[in-house]
Scaffold this active site. Structure first.
Site, PDB file in Angstrom:
ATOM      1  CE  LYS A 146      12.396 -34.092  49.149  1.00 17.74           C
ATOM      2  NZ  LYS A 146      13.756 -34.578  48.695  1.00 17.74           N
ATOM      3  CG  ASP A 165      12.376 -38.565  46.270  1.00 21.42           C
ATOM      4  OD1 ASP A 165      11.685 -38.983  45.040  1.00 21.42           O
ATOM      5  OD2 ASP A 165      12.582 -39.646  47.108  1.00 21.42           O
TER       6      ASP A 165
END
Length: 245
Positions: A146, A165
């Site tokens: 990420k 997210d």
């Protein structure tokens, strides 16, 4: 006849591993493109909400953003980047000073170690420059996929994947883009559905809509075209049906 192989993302110069993507129908891709175009209509300026002036600052800010809001991270980094303006300054800072500086972001001991060790890695292994490949970024302490996606997409304009997210996960599930909860599986679904050139924008667009309308909890269903016309697995659909019935 030989079985067809699963599709793989286009040649990816930033990773040697590659990722097999799930098959998506033309209808699924067309629907995804409709959603994408609507998102651009309502949020014409998708952007990263972390404040930074270079790739290294974005890397540090993203590490600090784990389980912390962007607003709070920006409050912390405003002073942090002023006090430690270079990679060397971070690398040479005492761990105790960094812990105090990042304390408001939570998990400050681990984050301080990650920030310092990342700075040392960037200085000693990459000549003071943040690398522009997924595999190299993943060598940084505190940088998972990420984080690497955030840095590559926003600092360098390199679309390697989609940042997933809590907002992106919620949007993907509610709008029928993925049935998974695992971030990597959601990311693969989104990569298979949307054009590569939009992957970085996509996460920002979903986050913008998540914060504006598609919230985790609501007392009344959002009165928004996207939610009404494209939401499929959301409590708001049930609430609308009950109101109409």
């Amino acid at each position: 006849m030989a079985a067809s192989k699963k599709p793989v993302i286009p040649e990816d110069p930033t990773s040697t591993r590659g990722m097999k993507l799930p098959r998506k129908t033309a209808q699924q891709k067309a629907r995804a493109l409709e959603i994408l175009n609507k998102l651009y209509t309502y949020y014409p300026n998708p952007h990263c909400e972390l404040n930074y002036s270079n790739a290294f600052e974005l890397l540090i800010a993203t590490i600090l953003s784990a389980q912390c809001t962007d607003v709070r991270v920006n409050m912390v980094t405003e002073k942090l980047f002023r006090d430690y303006p270079t990679v060397d300054a971070f690398a040479e800072a005492s761990l105790e000073e960094l812990e105090e500086a990042v304390r408001p972001t939570g998990f400050y001991r681990n984050k301080a170690k990650s920030v310092k060790e990342t700075a040392i890695t960037v200085r000693d292994q990459f000549g003071g420059e943040v690398p522009q490949t997924m595999d190299e970024l993943l060598t940084m302490r505190g940088a998972a996929r990420k984080t690497a996606n955030v840095v590559l997409g926003n600092a360098f304009g390199i679309n390697v994947g989609v940042v997933v997210d809590t907002h992106v996960r919620r949007f993907s599930n509610r709008f029928g883009l993925s049935r998974h909860n695992n971030p990597e599986k959601i990311e693969r679904d989104l990569m298979a559905l949307f054009p590569r050139e939009n992957w970085t924008d996509l996460s920002h667009l979903m986050i913008h809509h998540g914060r504006a309308c598609c919230k985790a909890r609501f007392s009344a269903p959002p009165d928004h075209e996207l939610c009404v016309n494209y939401g499929v697995k959301c409590e708001c659909q049930k609430m609308r049906a009950e109101a109409e019935g």
